[in-house]
Enzyme design. Sequence first.
Site, short mmCIF file in Angstrom:
data_model
loop_
_atom_site.label_atom_id
_atom_site.label_comp_id
_atom_site.label_asym_id
_atom_site.label_seq_id
_atom_site.Cartn_x
_atom_site.Cartn_y
_atom_site.Cartn_z
N LYS A 105 55.51 30.48 54.99
CA LYS A 105 55.20 31.30 54.46
C LYS A 105 53.59 31.33 53.13
O LYS A 105 54.23 30.26 52.25
CB LYS A 105 55.81 32.74 53.39
CG LYS A 105 55.12 33.76 53.18
CD LYS A 105 55.95 35.18 52.95
CE LYS A 105 55.24 36.14 52.52
NZ LYS A 105 54.30 36.27 51.11
N CYS A 109 55.14 31.40 46.98
CA CYS A 109 55.60 32.29 45.84
C CYS A 109 54.59 31.47 44.43
O CYS A 109 55.06 30.24 43.76
CB CYS A 109 57.21 32.04 45.58
SG CYS A 109 57.98 32.25 43.75
N ASN A 139 51.05 39.67 55.52
CA ASN A 139 51.64 40.54 54.77
C ASN A 139 50.88 40.51 53.58
O ASN A 139 49.98 40.39 53.43
CB ASN A 139 52.55 39.32 54.45
CG ASN A 139 53.06 39.50 53.28
OD1 ASN A 139 53.48 38.46 52.25
ND2 ASN A 139 53.85 40.31 53.02
#
Length: 503
Positions: free
Chosen positions: A154, A115, A228
């Site tokens: 991630k 993020c 992704n």
Amino acid sequence: MTVNTPLCFRGKKILAPMVRVGTLPMRLLALDYGADIVYCEELIDIKMLQCKRVINEVLETVDFVAPNERIVFRTCEREREHVVFQMGSADAERALAVAKLVESDVAGIDINMGCPKEYSTKARMGAALLSDPDKIESILTTLVKGICKPVTCKIRILPSVEDTVNLVKRIEKTGIAAIAVHGRKSLVLSIFYIFLLERKKEERPQHPVHCDVIKAISEAVSIPVIANGGSHDFIKEYADIETFQKATAASSVMIARAAMWNPSIFRKEGFCPLKDVMQDYIKYVLRYDNHYTNTKYCLCQMLREQLETTQGKKLHAAQTTQEICEVFEMGDFYEETTAIFEAKKTSLETKIQDEDDQMEDPDVIKMAVRFDKREYPPQITPKMYLLEWCRKEKHPQPVYETVQRPLDRLFCSVVTVAEQKYRSTLWDKSKKLAEQAAAIVCLRALGVPEGKLCEGENHLINKRKRGDQEHLISRDHGEDLAEPSHKKANFIEETSDMNVPKM
């Protein structure tokens, strides 16, 4: 520890973690349309550690409830073997505590390391972790050793392919089950940049996804790599998922924006009409009592360019779940569903009351009373009066035992004074109010003043004025009259036989 779950990360189509989107209705809808694994939205460790786990018998869900009664995370049996809990954390011990809290209700645990948002990186979470491999290793190793469910993370890619591959190899050695790679460059902070308050600008969705970097990672490690970031360049329909997977040589594909716009992207047979998708979503919203603001946000993401239509403007103006349902011609369905759940709630309340009556201790003195602070002077409470009376009569201090009812999360307290128990038959919205009500029952049964304004001169007020200094000293030693340190609390938060870690 050995992973004892059937969750596998090879050959899977996965709903990506998305803030405000990855809530229970969207996760269930994605599973219905063909997703194999669904990630929840990122939830911050500190916020989760404030929550308590509650079984919601009306909705048949497991709720993690914040002190302000807000539902932070809600899940159900339908997704238990498919949902991965993603958290934001920069501390190994906090991450482990959260993982243990939710472990029995989810299929896996993920740490967000991609993020780029300022709220995340300022707290050294998200993409900020990519510049601290030691901390990454500490968090992931602690989780892998500390829980039985698979652990994933991630990340975004680093400016250099070599640096990215080296980092992923180090991550692989922690023992995680898989790694998701967002194929765009990250906001990467170095110690030098932090000192100068400078940063490299992260790539946004409009930038091309770096399939070559994801492919290099896939070829460099043995654990499953989840690709992704393909919604903009590749994934326009179901067949494109395989195209993106081949381009990256990844084990699985994780889809974010394409699924947010239309979760039927996971459907082999092709897209469902958007109207049907939104109505299916609303059915889950009603079934699981989703908050209307979250519902409205997700529906707006699905409507996209249609937001300027008459329907879009009505959705934008809606201020309740009922109004949202009327926008999509589901007003009758809202009424029917609401009636069903109200009836179920009433039935459960009646059942619980019957059980309470059957199990009630006949030796407990009961009255139907509530504590209303408006009826008492400031800083004077029935608990203080009861404590004062016990000291005067040379009785042991009052002992409060408080329980919480799972159905409606209301509280009831029993106070023991001189080996006699007292309680109110009315349940309160907080533990403190329930304890005050129990104190009132005791005082009234004993015929002792409880300190109400209507009782005239209040000797405790005068005593407090004279003894302010003594009171402060006592408080420093943990003997605050208003909150005796010997109180006991027994919160009944769950009725399941699952092995759930207690906070």
